[in-house]
Scaffold this active site. Structure first.
Site, PDB file in Angstrom:
ATOM      1  N   SER A  51       0.822  -1.214   0.000  1.00 28.93           N
ATOM      2  CA  SER A  51       0.000   0.000   0.000  1.00 28.93           C
ATOM      3  C   SER A  51       0.859   1.269   0.000  1.00 28.93           C
ATOM      4  O   SER A  51       2.024   1.256   0.401  1.00 28.93           O
ATOM      5  CB  SER A  51      -0.921  -0.001   1.223  1.00 28.93           C
ATOM      6  OG  SER A  51      -1.633  -1.210   1.300  1.00 28.93           O
TER       7      SER A  51
HETATM    8  N1  SAM Z   1      -0.122  -5.249   4.152  1.00 31.09           N
HETATM    9  C1  SAM Z   1       0.547  -5.585   2.920  1.00 31.09           C
HETATM   10  C2  SAM Z   1       1.954  -5.080   2.885  1.00 31.09           C
HETATM   11  O1  SAM Z   1       2.396  -4.435   3.828  1.00 31.09           O
HETATM   12  O2  SAM Z   1       2.622  -5.381   1.877  1.00 31.09           O
HETATM   13  C3  SAM Z   1      -0.185  -5.129   1.706  1.00 31.09           C
HETATM   14  C4  SAM Z   1      -1.436  -5.880   1.505  1.00 31.09           C
HETATM   15  S1  SAM Z   1      -2.111  -5.929  -0.113  1.00 31.09           S
HETATM   16  C5  SAM Z   1      -2.693  -4.300  -0.323  1.00 31.09           C
HETATM   17  C6  SAM Z   1      -3.552  -6.886   0.277  1.00 31.09           C
HETATM   18  C7  SAM Z   1      -3.261  -8.331   0.594  1.00 31.09           C
HETATM   19  O3  SAM Z   1      -4.446  -8.949   1.105  1.00 31.09           O
HETATM   20  C8  SAM Z   1      -2.860  -9.142  -0.627  1.00 31.09           C
HETATM   21  O4  SAM Z   1      -1.609  -9.739  -0.420  1.00 31.09           O
HETATM   22  C9  SAM Z   1      -3.979 -10.184  -0.763  1.00 31.09           C
HETATM   23  O5  SAM Z   1      -3.533 -11.430  -1.257  1.00 31.09           O
HETATM   24  C10 SAM Z   1      -4.446 -10.287   0.679  1.00 31.09           C
HETATM   25  N2  SAM Z   1      -5.791 -10.834   0.865  1.00 31.09           N
HETATM   26  C11 SAM Z   1      -6.917 -10.619   0.152  1.00 31.09           C
HETATM   27  N3  SAM Z   1      -7.946 -11.305   0.683  1.00 31.09           N
HETATM   28  C12 SAM Z   1      -7.462 -11.966   1.775  1.00 31.09           C
HETATM   29  C13 SAM Z   1      -8.036 -12.832   2.746  1.00 31.09           C
HETATM   30  N4  SAM Z   1      -9.325 -13.183   2.753  1.00 31.09           N
HETATM   31  N5  SAM Z   1      -7.220 -13.299   3.725  1.00 31.09           N
HETATM   32  C14 SAM Z   1      -5.910 -12.981   3.763  1.00 31.09           C
HETATM   33  N6  SAM Z   1      -5.310 -12.172   2.858  1.00 31.09           N
HETATM   34  C15 SAM Z   1      -6.082 -11.665   1.888  1.00 31.09           C
END
Ligand code: SAM
Length: 214
Positions: free
Chosen positions: A62
């Site tokens: 993000s």
């Molecule tokens: N916090 C992360 C970082 O510091 O790099 C960035 C997160 S990215 C914007 C969103 C993440 O949420 C993705 O890696 C995606 O695969 C994950 N995601 C989406 N749905 C999810 C779920 N139900 N459970 C766990 N992870 C999930």
């Protein structure tokens, strides 16, 4: 200071503090975590720019300001036990590792979880644990959590997350449509939940049982 530290200082001053994030602990954590090491080598030049960056598996790390704001809204204290949903690169989990006693981070993509786990271990984050699974269900083995942060957008706030909050717990989550959301802050007091809203944001979808269909 090396080049990355200079860029990081500029990011903290110009993208985070200047836009209104003033919590000293959050700013210090963002100054100390080497964000470039959470990106693929070919993307490191973009580590400190004011936007999200691709990290593989169609996912992003993000925008620094949004990470700073969400972390400030979360109001993490030293003694807290935290759940981080959407590990991605592990950057948010590392920041939380600097601020809290223990962090459980859950990611649905096994390959992202594995590389985040390796990275966090290499960088010495012994209080951060990465799990693979559907974070819309929270992570029951270590519940309740003082704080829960979600880095993907939900169509509505998942009930399991509210119910895994400790007494006086707080949840920060983007909620709304597939391509536009509002940041929501949920506070639990006993059996009561109170919601407030912050800024409009755009996050990748939270995919799972209590989220969007994949
Ligand atoms: N916090 C992360 C970082 O510091 O790099 C960035 C997160 S990215 C914007 C969103 C993440 O949420 C993705 O890696 C995606 O695969 C994950 N995601 C989406 N749905 C999810 C779920 N139900 N459970 C766990 N992870 C999930």
């Amino acid at each position: 200071m090396d080049t990355y530290q200079i860029e990081r200082k500029r990011m903290v001053e110009q993208q985070i503090a200047r836009k209104g994030v003033h919590d000293e602990r959050v700013l210090a954590a963002m100054m100390s975590v080497p964000r470039h090491l959470f990106l693929p080598v070919e993307a490191r030049d973009y580590a400190y720019v004011d936007s999200p960056v691709q990290i593989g598996s169609g996912q992003t790390i993000s925008q620094p300001y949004v990470v700073g704001l969400m972390t400030e809204l979360l109001d993490v204290r030293d003694e807290h036990h935290v759940l981080d949903v959407g590990t991605g690169s592990g950057y948010q989990a590392a920041l939380l590792g600097e601020l809290a006693a223990e962090v459980h981070s859950i990611e649905r993509h096994a390959e992202l979880a594995e590389s985040a786990r390796e990275r966090l271990t290499r960088l010495g984050y012994e209080n951060v644990y990465v799990h693979v699974g559907d974070g819309t269900q929270g992570y029951p083995p270590h519940a309740p959590y003082d704080r829960i942060i979600v880095a993907a957008a939900a169509p509505s706030v998942p009930d399991p997350l509210l119910h895994q909050l400790a007494e006086d717990g707080r949840l920060v989550i983007p909620v709304g449509k597939r391509f536009s959301q509002l940041l929501e802050v949920w506070d639990r007091t006993g059996d009561d939940f109170h919601k407030s809203t912050s800024i409009p944001v755009v996050f990748v979808p939270l995919i799972g049982q209590e989220g969007w269909e994949g």
